[in-house]
Design a protein around this motif. Structure first.
Motif, PDB file in Angstrom:
ATOM      1  N   TRP A 130       0.841  -1.212   0.000  1.00  0.00           N
ATOM      2  CA  TRP A 130       0.000   0.000   0.000  1.00  0.00           C
ATOM      3  C   TRP A 130       0.869   1.254   0.000  1.00  0.00           C
ATOM      4  CZ3 TRP A 130      -0.185   3.893   3.690  1.00  0.00           C
ATOM      5  CH2 TRP A 130      -1.249   4.802   3.570  1.00  0.00           C
ATOM      6  N   LYS A 131       1.920   1.255   0.800  1.00  0.00           N
ATOM      7  CA  LYS A 131       2.813   2.405   0.907  1.00  0.00           C
ATOM      8  C   LYS A 131       3.497   2.692  -0.431  1.00  0.00           C
ATOM      9  CE  LYS A 131       5.212   5.474   3.345  1.00  0.00           C
ATOM     10  NZ  LYS A 131       4.600   6.660   3.986  1.00  0.00           N
ATOM     11  N   ALA A 132       3.917   1.624  -1.110  1.00  0.00           N
ATOM     12  CA  ALA A 132       4.588   1.793  -2.400  1.00  0.00           C
ATOM     13  C   ALA A 132       3.637   2.355  -3.441  1.00  0.00           C
ATOM     14  CB  ALA A 132       5.150   0.453  -2.873  1.00  0.00           C
ATOM     15  N   ARG A 133       2.351   2.041  -3.303  1.00  0.00           N
ATOM     16  CA  ARG A 133       1.372   2.515  -4.275  1.00  0.00           C
ATOM     17  C   ARG A 133       1.009   3.986  -4.047  1.00  0.00           C
ATOM     18  NH1 ARG A 133      -1.964  -1.111  -3.401  1.00  0.00           N
ATOM     19  NH2 ARG A 133      -3.529  -0.048  -2.148  1.00  0.00           N
ATOM     20  N   VAL A 134       0.832   4.387  -2.795  1.00  0.00           N
ATOM     21  CA  VAL A 134       0.404   5.758  -2.506  1.00  0.00           C
ATOM     22  C   VAL A 134       1.580   6.728  -2.402  1.00  0.00           C
ATOM     23  CG1 VAL A 134      -1.645   4.951  -1.298  1.00  0.00           C
ATOM     24  CG2 VAL A 134       0.416   5.438   0.018  1.00  0.00           C
ATOM     25  N   ASN A 135       2.787   6.203  -2.148  1.00  0.00           N
ATOM     26  CA  ASN A 135       3.944   7.081  -1.981  1.00  0.00           C
ATOM     27  C   ASN A 135       5.187   6.381  -2.521  1.00  0.00           C
ATOM     28  OD1 ASN A 135       5.437   9.270  -1.210  1.00  0.00           O
ATOM     29  ND2 ASN A 135       5.600   8.676   0.934  1.00  0.00           N
ATOM     30  N   PRO A 136       5.297   6.239  -3.845  1.00  0.00           N
ATOM     31  CA  PRO A 136       6.396   5.466  -4.428  1.00  0.00           C
ATOM     32  C   PRO A 136       7.761   6.099  -4.169  1.00  0.00           C
ATOM     33  CG  PRO A 136       5.226   6.671  -6.134  1.00  0.00           C
ATOM     34  CD  PRO A 136       4.425   6.824  -4.864  1.00  0.00           C
ATOM     35  N   THR A 137       8.769   5.258  -4.003  1.00  0.00           N
ATOM     36  CA  THR A 137      10.136   5.719  -3.785  1.00  0.00           C
ATOM     37  C   THR A 137      11.091   4.964  -4.703  1.00  0.00           C
ATOM     38  OG1 THR A 137      10.480   4.074  -2.039  1.00  0.00           O
ATOM     39  CG2 THR A 137       9.716   6.263  -1.353  1.00  0.00           C
ATOM     40  N   MET A 138      12.262   5.540  -4.905  1.00  0.00           N
ATOM     41  CA  MET A 138      13.274   4.900  -5.738  1.00  0.00           C
ATOM     42  C   MET A 138      14.256   4.126  -4.862  1.00  0.00           C
ATOM     43  SD  MET A 138      16.028   6.660  -8.330  1.00  0.00           S
ATOM     44  CE  MET A 138      17.019   7.323  -6.992  1.00  0.00           C
ATOM     45  N   HIS A 139      14.555   2.909  -5.271  1.00  0.00           N
ATOM     46  CA  HIS A 139      15.527   2.108  -4.529  1.00  0.00           C
ATOM     47  C   HIS A 139      16.937   2.637  -4.783  1.00  0.00           C
ATOM     48  CE1 HIS A 139      17.518  -1.335  -2.764  1.00  0.00           C
ATOM     49  NE2 HIS A 139      18.232  -1.455  -3.859  1.00  0.00           N
ATOM     50  N   MET A 140      17.736   2.757  -3.711  1.00  0.00           N
ATOM     51  CA  MET A 140      19.111   3.238  -3.840  1.00  0.00           C
ATOM     52  C   MET A 140      20.087   2.123  -3.478  1.00  0.00           C
ATOM     53  SD  MET A 140      18.899   7.075  -2.193  1.00  0.00           S
ATOM     54  CE  MET A 140      20.647   7.359  -2.545  1.00  0.00           C
ATOM     55  N   ASP A 141      21.061   1.922  -4.330  1.00  0.00           N
ATOM     56  CA  ASP A 141      22.120   0.948  -4.056  1.00  0.00           C
ATOM     57  C   ASP A 141      23.316   1.688  -3.457  1.00  0.00           C
ATOM     58  OD1 ASP A 141      20.832  -1.382  -5.046  1.00  0.00           O
ATOM     59  OD2 ASP A 141      21.224  -0.701  -7.095  1.00  0.00           O
ATOM     60  N   HIS A 142      23.784   1.219  -2.304  1.00  0.00           N
ATOM     61  CA  HIS A 142      24.902   1.869  -1.609  1.00  0.00           C
ATOM     62  C   HIS A 142      26.171   1.028  -1.770  1.00  0.00           C
ATOM     63  CE1 HIS A 142      22.309   4.817   0.416  1.00  0.00           C
ATOM     64  NE2 HIS A 142      21.443   3.833   0.539  1.00  0.00           N
ATOM     65  N   LYS A 143      27.276   1.694  -2.080  1.00  0.00           N
ATOM     66  CA  LYS A 143      28.559   1.018  -2.200  1.00  0.00           C
ATOM     67  C   LYS A 143      29.268   1.029  -0.843  1.00  0.00           C
ATOM     68  CE  LYS A 143      29.221   2.391  -7.029  1.00  0.00           C
ATOM     69  NZ  LYS A 143      30.090   3.134  -7.976  1.00  0.00           N
ATOM     70  N   ALA A 144      30.008  -0.028  -0.566  1.00  0.00           N
ATOM     71  CA  ALA A 144      30.739  -0.119   0.699  1.00  0.00           C
ATOM     72  C   ALA A 144      31.748   1.020   0.794  1.00  0.00           C
ATOM     73  CB  ALA A 144      31.447  -1.463   0.795  1.00  0.00           C
ATOM     74  N   GLY A 145      31.742   1.723   1.924  1.00  0.00           N
ATOM     75  CA  GLY A 145      32.687   2.808   2.151  1.00  0.00           C
ATOM     76  C   GLY A 145      32.385   4.081   1.389  1.00  0.00           C
ATOM     77  N   ASP A 146      31.208   4.160   0.774  1.00  0.00           N
ATOM     78  CA  ASP A 146      30.894   5.315  -0.054  1.00  0.00           C
ATOM     79  C   ASP A 146      30.433   6.516   0.772  1.00  0.00           C
ATOM     80  OD1 ASP A 146      30.450   6.845  -2.332  1.00  0.00           O
ATOM     81  OD2 ASP A 146      28.373   6.174  -2.519  1.00  0.00           O
ATOM     82  N   LYS A 147      29.362   6.346   1.569  1.00  0.00           N
ATOM     83  CA  LYS A 147      28.809   7.488   2.303  1.00  0.00           C
ATOM     84  C   LYS A 147      28.518   7.135   3.759  1.00  0.00           C
ATOM     85  CE  LYS A 147      26.554   9.890  -1.580  1.00  0.00           C
ATOM     86  NZ  LYS A 147      26.909   8.939  -2.645  1.00  0.00           N
ATOM     87  N   LEU A 148      28.719   8.137   4.607  1.00  0.00           N
ATOM     88  CA  LEU A 148      28.341   8.069   6.011  1.00  0.00           C
ATOM     89  C   LEU A 148      27.286   9.154   6.239  1.00  0.00           C
ATOM     90  CD1 LEU A 148      28.942   7.001   8.966  1.00  0.00           C
ATOM     91  CD2 LEU A 148      30.445   8.990   9.169  1.00  0.00           C
ATOM     92  N   TYR A 149      26.101   8.761   6.668  1.00  0.00           N
ATOM     93  CA  TYR A 149      25.009   9.711   6.887  1.00  0.00           C
ATOM     94  C   TYR A 149      24.962  10.080   8.374  1.00  0.00           C
ATOM     95  CZ  TYR A 149      23.529   8.116   2.270  1.00  0.00           C
ATOM     96  OH  TYR A 149      23.496   7.812   0.930  1.00  0.00           O
ATOM     97  N   VAL A 150      24.921  11.380   8.674  1.00  0.00           N
ATOM     98  CA  VAL A 150      24.931  11.820  10.070  1.00  0.00           C
ATOM     99  C   VAL A 150      23.777  12.795  10.316  1.00  0.00           C
ATOM    100  CG1 VAL A 150      27.442  11.535  10.248  1.00  0.00           C
ATOM    101  CG2 VAL A 150      26.504  13.760   9.611  1.00  0.00           C
ATOM    102  N   ASP A 151      23.261  12.766  11.534  1.00  0.00           N
ATOM    103  CA  ASP A 151      22.151  13.648  11.887  1.00  0.00           C
ATOM    104  C   ASP A 151      21.987  13.663  13.398  1.00  0.00           C
ATOM    105  OD1 ASP A 151      20.069  15.385  11.536  1.00  0.00           O
ATOM    106  OD2 ASP A 151      18.683  13.936  10.639  1.00  0.00           O
ATOM    107  N   PHE A 152      21.145  14.559  13.880  1.00  0.00           N
ATOM    108  CA  PHE A 152      20.772  14.591  15.290  1.00  0.00           C
ATOM    109  C   PHE A 152      19.326  14.130  15.438  1.00  0.00           C
ATOM    110  CE2 PHE A 152      24.331  17.576  15.515  1.00  0.00           C
ATOM    111  CZ  PHE A 152      24.945  17.181  16.690  1.00  0.00           C
TER     112      PHE A 152
END
Length: 273
Positions: free
Chosen positions: A127-149
């Motif tokens: 249901w979620k994919a139908r009402v609010n579709p998103t794109m799948h992202m492939d992550h490479k090892a060691g590529d990005k570090l995501y930070v937040d509070f």
């Protein structure tokens, strides 16, 4: 008879042959059905976004709801009751400490003859994919570090004075492995923020190609859709460790969906208890 619902075992057979690379003509001949019927069920399977193993795990009644009668006539009363709950479920999941299992428990208490937890999650994801579709992202090892509070703070108590001190909670996650680091720090000022980032690098045992922060002042002095201005001290920190800073776009939480998800897990496992 392209619009006729066929047996569930035949649907499983069609999807299995498709995942094994068989052509539609070959599948139709082997399953003894028309090519249009094969195309119809394969289209439903591909639109669902699930693997054959996930679909094959459903029992015949659930598979019939998903690929059979639900395509030919309005959903059953049980399905309708669950679908009506999903907008509320989607809204409640944004609250601190709330997860799918808690909401499924509330749903099942109201509808004792409803779906079990695994099927509830299966249909909610669909249901979620139908009402609010998103794109799948492939992550490479060691590529990005995501930070937040985290949006909400915690507090610690000074053992000697009994004073309750409010602290910020820093969260970092690697894109590919999803290795997560969480630390309570004094503030969101650049000194504390950079120290937390450095502690993260020591914890993961390396330096990623890029660090992706939110547009907080300790990282970005002037946000921009195309070329944000980095905080000089944070930029020097990145140069020292040989990495790059790629701030997420303002008001685009999906740019850092992994760390948003990590914050939700932390709310459930740390804040709520």
């Amino acid at each position: 008879m392209a619009n006729t619902t066929i047996s569930m075992s035949k649907i499983r057979k069609i999807i299995r042959m498709y995942t094994n690379g068989r052509s539609i003509m070959s599948i139709a001949a082997q399953a003894d059905t028309s090519r249009n019927t094969v195309k119809k069920y394969l289209a439903s399977f591909k639109d669902s976004g699930f693997t054959f193993e996930e679909v094959d795990a459903l029992n015949d009644k659930e598979l019939e709801d998903f690929f059979g009668k639900s395509r030919e006539m309005p959903p059953t009363g049980r399905m309708q009751s669950m679908l009506r709950c999903f907008p509320h479920v989607d809204k409640e999941l944004k609250r601190t400490g709330v997860n799918r299992h808690i909401l499924w428990g509330e749903y099942y208490k109201e509808f004792p003859d409803g779906y079990q937890y695994s099927q509830f999650c299966f249909y909610y994801t669909q249901w979620k994919a139908r009402v609010n579709p998103t794109m799948h992202m492939d992550h490479k090892a060691g590529d990005k570090l995501y930070v937040d509070f985290a949006g909400q703070k915690l507090s610690i108590t000074d053992k000697e004075t009994g004073e309750i001190i409010t602290v910020e909670v820093f969260v970092a996650i690697l894109g590919a492995s999803q290795l997560t680091y969480v630390e309570a720090i004094g503030s969101q000022q650049k000194e504390d923020f950079i120290t937390a980032c450095e502690n993260t690098l020591h914890y993961i045992g390396g330096v990623p190609d890029a660090i992706v922060p939110d547009n907080l002042k300790a990282a970005v002095t002037k946000s921009s859709r195309f070329e944000p201005t980095l905080n000089e001290t944070f930029a020097d920190f990145a140069d020292h460790y040989g990495t790059t800073i790629l701030p997420a776009r303002a008001f685009r939480p999906r740019d850092k969906a992994l760390v948003e998800g990590a914050v939700k897990i932390m709310y459930t496992r740390i804040y709520a208890p």
